[in-house]
Write a protein that holds these residues in place. Structure first.
Motif, PDB file in Angstrom:
ATOM      1  N   PRO A 116       0.706  -1.259  -0.140  1.00 44.06           N
ATOM      2  CA  PRO A 116       0.163   0.045  -0.194  1.00 44.06           C
ATOM      3  C   PRO A 116       0.715   1.407  -0.108  1.00 44.06           C
ATOM      4  O   PRO A 116       0.220   2.540  -0.334  1.00 44.06           O
ATOM      5  CB  PRO A 116      -0.828  -0.024   1.224  1.00 44.06           C
ATOM      6  CG  PRO A 116      -0.169  -0.949   2.204  1.00 44.06           C
ATOM      7  CD  PRO A 116       0.648  -2.073   1.185  1.00 44.06           C
ATOM      8  N   PRO A 170       1.898   3.548   2.467  1.00 40.88           N
ATOM      9  CA  PRO A 170       1.327   4.542   2.977  1.00 40.88           C
ATOM     10  C   PRO A 170       1.727   5.825   3.121  1.00 40.88           C
ATOM     11  O   PRO A 170       1.031   7.009   3.224  1.00 40.88           O
ATOM     12  CB  PRO A 170       1.014   4.047   4.418  1.00 40.88           C
ATOM     13  CG  PRO A 170       2.012   3.031   4.689  1.00 40.88           C
ATOM     14  CD  PRO A 170       2.425   2.199   3.205  1.00 40.88           C
ATOM     15  N   THR A 211      -7.579  -5.633  -1.776  1.00 39.91           N
ATOM     16  CA  THR A 211      -6.703  -5.339  -0.801  1.00 39.91           C
ATOM     17  C   THR A 211      -7.370  -5.386   0.834  1.00 39.91           C
ATOM     18  O   THR A 211      -8.484  -5.325   0.841  1.00 39.91           O
ATOM     19  CB  THR A 211      -6.220  -3.855  -1.004  1.00 39.91           C
ATOM     20  OG1 THR A 211      -5.301  -3.512  -0.210  1.00 39.91           O
ATOM     21  CG2 THR A 211      -7.338  -2.886  -1.083  1.00 39.91           C
ATOM     22  N   ASP A 212      -6.536  -5.177   1.814  1.00 40.08           N
ATOM     23  CA  ASP A 212      -7.201  -5.215   3.011  1.00 40.08           C
ATOM     24  C   ASP A 212      -6.852  -3.769   3.540  1.00 40.08           C
ATOM     25  O   ASP A 212      -7.540  -3.622   4.721  1.00 40.08           O
ATOM     26  CB  ASP A 212      -6.379  -6.174   4.066  1.00 40.08           C
ATOM     27  CG  ASP A 212      -4.874  -5.705   4.080  1.00 40.08           C
ATOM     28  OD1 ASP A 212      -4.244  -5.862   2.860  1.00 40.08           O
ATOM     29  OD2 ASP A 212      -4.374  -5.362   5.162  1.00 40.08           O
ATOM     30  N   ASN A 213      -6.602  -2.930   2.772  1.00 37.28           N
ATOM     31  CA  ASN A 213      -5.947  -1.524   3.143  1.00 37.28           C
ATOM     32  C   ASN A 213      -7.116  -0.457   2.512  1.00 37.28           C
ATOM     33  O   ASN A 213      -6.952  -0.298   1.486  1.00 37.28           O
ATOM     34  CB  ASN A 213      -4.587  -1.296   2.763  1.00 37.28           C
ATOM     35  CG  ASN A 213      -4.165   0.029   3.571  1.00 37.28           C
ATOM     36  OD1 ASN A 213      -4.773   0.989   3.212  1.00 37.28           O
ATOM     37  ND2 ASN A 213      -3.141   0.008   4.230  1.00 37.28           N
ATOM     38  N   GLU A 214      -7.922   0.023   3.661  1.00 32.81           N
ATOM     39  CA  GLU A 214      -8.811   0.775   2.988  1.00 32.81           C
ATOM     40  C   GLU A 214      -8.337   2.063   2.581  1.00 32.81           C
ATOM     41  O   GLU A 214      -8.914   2.575   1.419  1.00 32.81           O
ATOM     42  CB  GLU A 214      -9.784   1.367   4.227  1.00 32.81           C
ATOM     43  CG  GLU A 214     -11.324   2.118   3.848  1.00 32.81           C
ATOM     44  CD  GLU A 214     -12.226   2.247   4.951  1.00 32.81           C
ATOM     45  OE1 GLU A 214     -13.443   2.485   4.622  1.00 32.81           O
ATOM     46  OE2 GLU A 214     -11.890   1.898   6.169  1.00 32.81           O
ATOM     47  N   ASP A 215      -7.288   2.667   3.085  1.00 25.60           N
ATOM     48  CA  ASP A 215      -6.728   3.921   2.331  1.00 25.60           C
ATOM     49  C   ASP A 215      -6.171   3.703   1.182  1.00 25.60           C
ATOM     50  O   ASP A 215      -6.291   4.574   0.127  1.00 25.60           O
ATOM     51  CB  ASP A 215      -5.832   4.537   3.423  1.00 25.60           C
ATOM     52  CG  ASP A 215      -6.175   5.019   4.734  1.00 25.60           C
ATOM     53  OD1 ASP A 215      -7.433   5.596   4.877  1.00 25.60           O
ATOM     54  OD2 ASP A 215      -5.468   5.270   5.831  1.00 25.60           O
ATOM     55  N   PHE A 216      -5.377   2.877   0.861  1.00 30.19           N
ATOM     56  CA  PHE A 216      -4.896   2.500  -0.435  1.00 30.19           C
ATOM     57  C   PHE A 216      -6.226   2.176  -1.326  1.00 30.19           C
ATOM     58  O   PHE A 216      -5.940   2.476  -2.451  1.00 30.19           O
ATOM     59  CB  PHE A 216      -4.118   1.225  -0.391  1.00 30.19           C
ATOM     60  CG  PHE A 216      -3.734   0.499  -1.540  1.00 30.19           C
ATOM     61  CD1 PHE A 216      -2.899   1.148  -2.552  1.00 30.19           C
ATOM     62  CD2 PHE A 216      -4.195  -0.590  -2.117  1.00 30.19           C
ATOM     63  CE1 PHE A 216      -2.447   0.432  -3.729  1.00 30.19           C
ATOM     64  CE2 PHE A 216      -3.680  -1.307  -3.159  1.00 30.19           C
ATOM     65  CZ  PHE A 216      -2.902  -0.593  -4.115  1.00 30.19           C
TER      66      PHE A 216
END
Length: 208
Positions: free
Chosen positions: A118, A120, A152-157
């Motif tokens: 991701p 970040p 993905t598991d990353n919400e921001d990404f």
């Protein structure tokens, strides 16, 4: 998590007929590798190969390529392809930044981005595989109307990826913020997130 160094990884893959170390030599002629004219789909960042092997087993009328730069992980993908004696999937050792050296225009019909790094920190955002810098490369090698499918598991990404693709003029076909397990090829990596009750974010976008 850093993978343990596997000194046998590169020698094993170099001996395998399923792993390609010189993709630039096949630019424009990937159908010759598969010996058919079926559509070719590409996973970028294939890791241990669980996803692409499952796709190849269950979709025999399409061809698949798996791109990965981490040989410690990719040797596992190599072994899975060998064990299943698959004829419609090959692995490529290489970097996404070099895609236009590997593929000619219109060679790829779909791209998969599964649990990409991701990145970040804002200064690293341009390294994201869904960033405009990479979308430009994907558009060159993809057919008109080709899709990108991302998990993905990353919400921001995930939110950033939706924005990147919309800003690039792509059509967002599907957005799912808690992908059902039965609608996903659940790999070992994805299983870890699901076992922690973490939502899986999923999108499909199309080049206009």
């Amino acid at each position: 998590m850093r993978l343990r160094h596997k000194p046998h990884a590169i020698p094993h893959m170099q001996e395998s007929s399923y792993i390609i170390f010189d993709p630039e030599n096949h630019k424009g002629s990937w159908k010759d590798i598969f010996k058919n004219k079926n559509e070719i789909e590409l996973e970028i960042g294939a890791g241990k190969g669980d996803f692409i092997v499952s796709k190849a087993i269950n979709t025999t009328d399409k061809n698949f390529l798996a791109l990965e730069m981490n040989t410690n992980a990719f040797v596992s993908a190599c072994k899975k392809i060998e064990e299943n004696d698959l004829k419609n999937v090959y692995g490529i050792v290489g970097k996404a930044e070099e895609l236009t050296d590997m593929f000619d225009e219109n060679e790829i019909s779909k791209i998969y981005l599964n649990f990409s790094t991701p990145w970040p920190k804002k200064r690293h955002n341009k390294r994201r595989l869904s960033h405009e810098n990479f979308l430009k490369l994907y558009k060159v090698i993809c057919k008109t109307g080709a899709e990108i499918e991302l998990k993905t598991d990353n919400e921001d990404f995930f939110d950033a990826s939706v924005a990147y693709m919309e800003d690039f003029g792509m059509e967002i076909i599907e957005v799912e913020r808690n992908l059902a397990e039965e609608d996903s090829i659940v790999t070992e990596y994805e299983r870890k997130f699901r076992d922690r009750n973490m939502p899986i974010f999923h999108l499909i976008a199309k080049f206009k």
